[in-house]
Enzyme design. Structure first.
Site, mmCIF file in Angstrom:
data_model
loop_
_atom_site.group_PDB
_atom_site.id
_atom_site.type_symbol
_atom_site.label_atom_id
_atom_site.label_comp_id
_atom_site.label_asym_id
_atom_site.label_seq_id
_atom_site.Cartn_x
_atom_site.Cartn_y
_atom_site.Cartn_z
ATOM 1 N N ALA A 142 47.486 37.756 25.783
ATOM 2 C CA ALA A 142 46.995 37.053 26.430
ATOM 3 C C ALA A 142 46.468 37.659 27.838
ATOM 4 C CB ALA A 142 48.643 36.372 26.606
ATOM 5 N N LEU A 145 43.193 37.473 26.775
ATOM 6 C CA LEU A 145 42.419 35.921 26.536
ATOM 7 C C LEU A 145 42.246 36.070 29.245
ATOM 8 C CD1 LEU A 145 41.317 33.557 26.002
ATOM 9 C CD2 LEU A 145 44.221 32.771 25.918
ATOM 10 N N TYR A 146 43.697 35.942 29.702
ATOM 11 C CA TYR A 146 43.432 35.913 30.914
ATOM 12 C C TYR A 146 42.267 36.843 32.299
ATOM 13 C CZ TYR A 146 47.676 33.708 30.086
ATOM 14 O OH TYR A 146 48.741 32.658 29.364
ATOM 15 N N ARG A 147 42.259 37.638 31.820
ATOM 16 C CA ARG A 147 40.718 38.255 32.539
ATOM 17 C C ARG A 147 39.677 38.060 31.577
ATOM 18 N NH1 ARG A 147 44.489 43.940 31.581
ATOM 19 N NH2 ARG A 147 45.970 43.921 33.171
#
Length: 176
Positions: A142, A145-147
């Site tokens: 996750a 993905l966020y980065r």
């Protein structure tokens, strides 16, 4: 795959289904699933600016994202606000959206559903900042993905009161 907004009333009607996704995404116990359903989902109407999006494979809900306006009087902001301020990031709580959960069924992970849900969230919220908490595990998928979608680390190694497991506070600034 289709992404669409879910009214809070629909989330509450589908609470068992949403809680099962939460459970399967993390491999949690039935007790933890039921706690999520009976507290966090049930309390959704109490939060200003609640926004939930669902990812659908045909008619089947396979993932969701939800959050709400950052409200200093609520539990999470009371936990993270002082830590953000100590780290020099107090301004991130201004005009902020609290991204509470992003969950995808394991068999649907890695297919772009999380990216589509987050992009849908970005389009539907006008907040200047989006804040979230995730695991401190550097290999957490996750977090990758966020980065990739513009989130930065604000307070790595954050610890919630009463919990031993560290977390990572992240934020994304709207680019206008």
């Amino acid at each position: 795959m289709t992404i669409r907004a879910l009214e809070t009333s629909e989330v509450l009607r589908r609470a068992d289904e949403v809680a099962r996704i939460f459970q399967r995404a993390f491999g949690y116990s039935d007790e933890r699933r039921d706690h999520f359903r009976d507290t966090r989902l049930a309390y959704l109407p109490l939060y200003d600016g609640a926004l939930t999006l669902g990812a659908f494979d045909h008619d089947d809900l396979v993932g969701f994202v939800y959050g709400f306006d950052y409200q200093p009087e609520h539990w999470w902001p009371q936990q993270v606000g002082p830590a953000l301020a100590r780290a020099g990031h107090a301004g991130w709580t201004d005009d902020a959206f609290e991204l509470n959960e992003l969950e995808i069924l394991p068999e649907h992970q890695g297919k772009g559903h999380g990216t589509a849900l987050l992009r849908g969230l970005f389009e539907r919220t006008a907040h200047r900042h989006i804040l979230l908490s995730t695991t401190a595990d550097p290999a957490d998928r996750a977090k990758v993905l966020y980065r990739r979608l513009g989130f930065v680390d604000l307070v790595p190694g954050f610890r919630y009161a009463g919990l031993s497991e560290p977390a990572n506070l992240m934020g994304r600034r709207r680019s206008d």
